[in-house]
Design an enzyme around this catalytic site. Sequence first.
Site, PDB file in Angstrom:
ATOM      1  N   SER A   1       0.831  -1.198   0.000  1.00  0.00           N
ATOM      2  CA  SER A   1       0.000   0.000   0.000  1.00  0.00           C
ATOM      3  C   SER A   1       0.864   1.246   0.000  1.00  0.00           C
ATOM      4  O   SER A   1       2.059   1.188   0.277  1.00  0.00           O
ATOM      5  CB  SER A   1      -0.913   0.018   1.239  1.00  0.00           C
ATOM      6  OG  SER A   1      -1.749  -1.109   1.278  1.00  0.00           O
TER       7      SER A   1
ATOM      8  N   SER B   1      -2.931  -3.558  -3.236  1.00  0.00           N
ATOM      9  CA  SER B   1      -2.333  -2.289  -2.816  1.00  0.00           C
ATOM     10  C   SER B   1      -3.419  -1.310  -2.394  1.00  0.00           C
ATOM     11  O   SER B   1      -4.274  -0.925  -3.188  1.00  0.00           O
ATOM     12  CB  SER B   1      -1.513  -1.691  -3.966  1.00  0.00           C
ATOM     13  OG  SER B   1      -0.835  -0.531  -3.547  1.00  0.00           O
TER      14      SER B   1
ATOM     15  N   ASP C   1      -4.164   2.215  -1.768  1.00  0.00           N
ATOM     16  CA  ASP C   1      -3.554   3.507  -2.099  1.00  0.00           C
ATOM     17  C   ASP C   1      -4.519   4.640  -1.744  1.00  0.00           C
ATOM     18  O   ASP C   1      -5.568   4.797  -2.371  1.00  0.00           O
ATOM     19  CB  ASP C   1      -3.193   3.556  -3.585  1.00  0.00           C
ATOM     20  CG  ASP C   1      -2.248   2.425  -3.975  1.00  0.00           C
ATOM     21  OD1 ASP C   1      -1.346   2.120  -3.187  1.00  0.00           O
ATOM     22  OD2 ASP C   1      -2.444   1.833  -5.054  1.00  0.00           O
TER      23      ASP C   1
END
Length: 391
Positions: free
Chosen positions: A268, A306, A308
């Site tokens: 992340s 991930s 984000d």
Amino acid sequence: MIDKLFAVAMVFLVTACASAQSTTPTTPNARPRSSDLGLKVGILPTGPLDAITDVPGVEVGHTTIIRGDNIRTGVTAVLPHSGNLYREKVPGAVFIGNGFGKLAGSTQVEEMGDIETPILLTSTTSVPLVANALITYMLALPGNEDALSINPLVGETNDGYLSDIRGRHITPDDVFAPIKNAKGGPVEEGAIGAGTGTVAFGWKGGIGTSSRHLPASLGGYTVGVLVQTNFGGVLTIAGAPVGQELGQYYLRNELQQAASAKDKADGSCMIVVATDAPLDARNLKRLAARALLGLARTGSSASNGSGDYSIAFSTAPQVRIHANNKAPTRNVEVLTNDAMSPLFQAVIESTEEAIYNSMFKATTMTGNGHTVEALPIEKTVEILKQHRLIK
């Protein structure tokens, strides 16, 4: 006499062990930042410190926890101002690039358009612990005696590769410390605070920061960014294919049938954006969204795993929301949509450089049975020289 010698020896042993358990690094990190290498990212000038603290009033603090063989974690705090944020909120917004993560407090920020606590970054499974401690801290502040609801804003990345993430080793004191000790000025970067156990592009990630200052003709505003990097992809530095030339990047294993691939592209990235431009929550969300373009420039794959996130806020005094002001309306002067484009450019460049700084400053880390090497500076410099990005 023997008993006294034994007692002295025990004191020495206990003191040595306590020192080994220290949560604060004892030696400075000598690795360079992007600017130290002569790397110019983008077209806009940086602030004096090239850090999020170039935005007036912003303060940053860290708690770094390194203990034993398998604890490599921490907390990073970003304070929009040093006052009581519950009584003097700042306009804020959250933009989600990929929502595979835990950002406590995001829905209230989205709904109300303000931020009422320090912004804390930590390890994934510690988010509830950190949020709980942050609530305790805010309730105890003078002036908050009548507070019945606190919205803690706490983000994370997963440091479970280098740290015992299931152990949830962060205590309330680990949360209080970076808030109380937060300060302006230079910001420590690399394997520190919430970036202690993170990994980026298969190398050591961490905390990074950068800023951009607009010329007076464009308002003279500053945009500062702080990142917690723990993601992957194909590392690109100012356009140079560094990951490919170093032979470490996402899908290398599948494309070349290599024996192994260190970069799985999961993880992340938390991005915190500060500005002194007078913006409302709507345009702060637009600013937060552009930070993801800076993330993309570094080669992020924004993979399925991930998370984000970008959090943006304005420190401009005129746009703060004062709890004691109970008037049904207020008149606030904010920037128009047409004035936003230079700020967009600033946040893109700041985010990109902050990510590079998080890796340049990070050192090799061993923990939890794994070792993650730091980005090799000399080899990276050779590549950047070949591409005429530095002299």
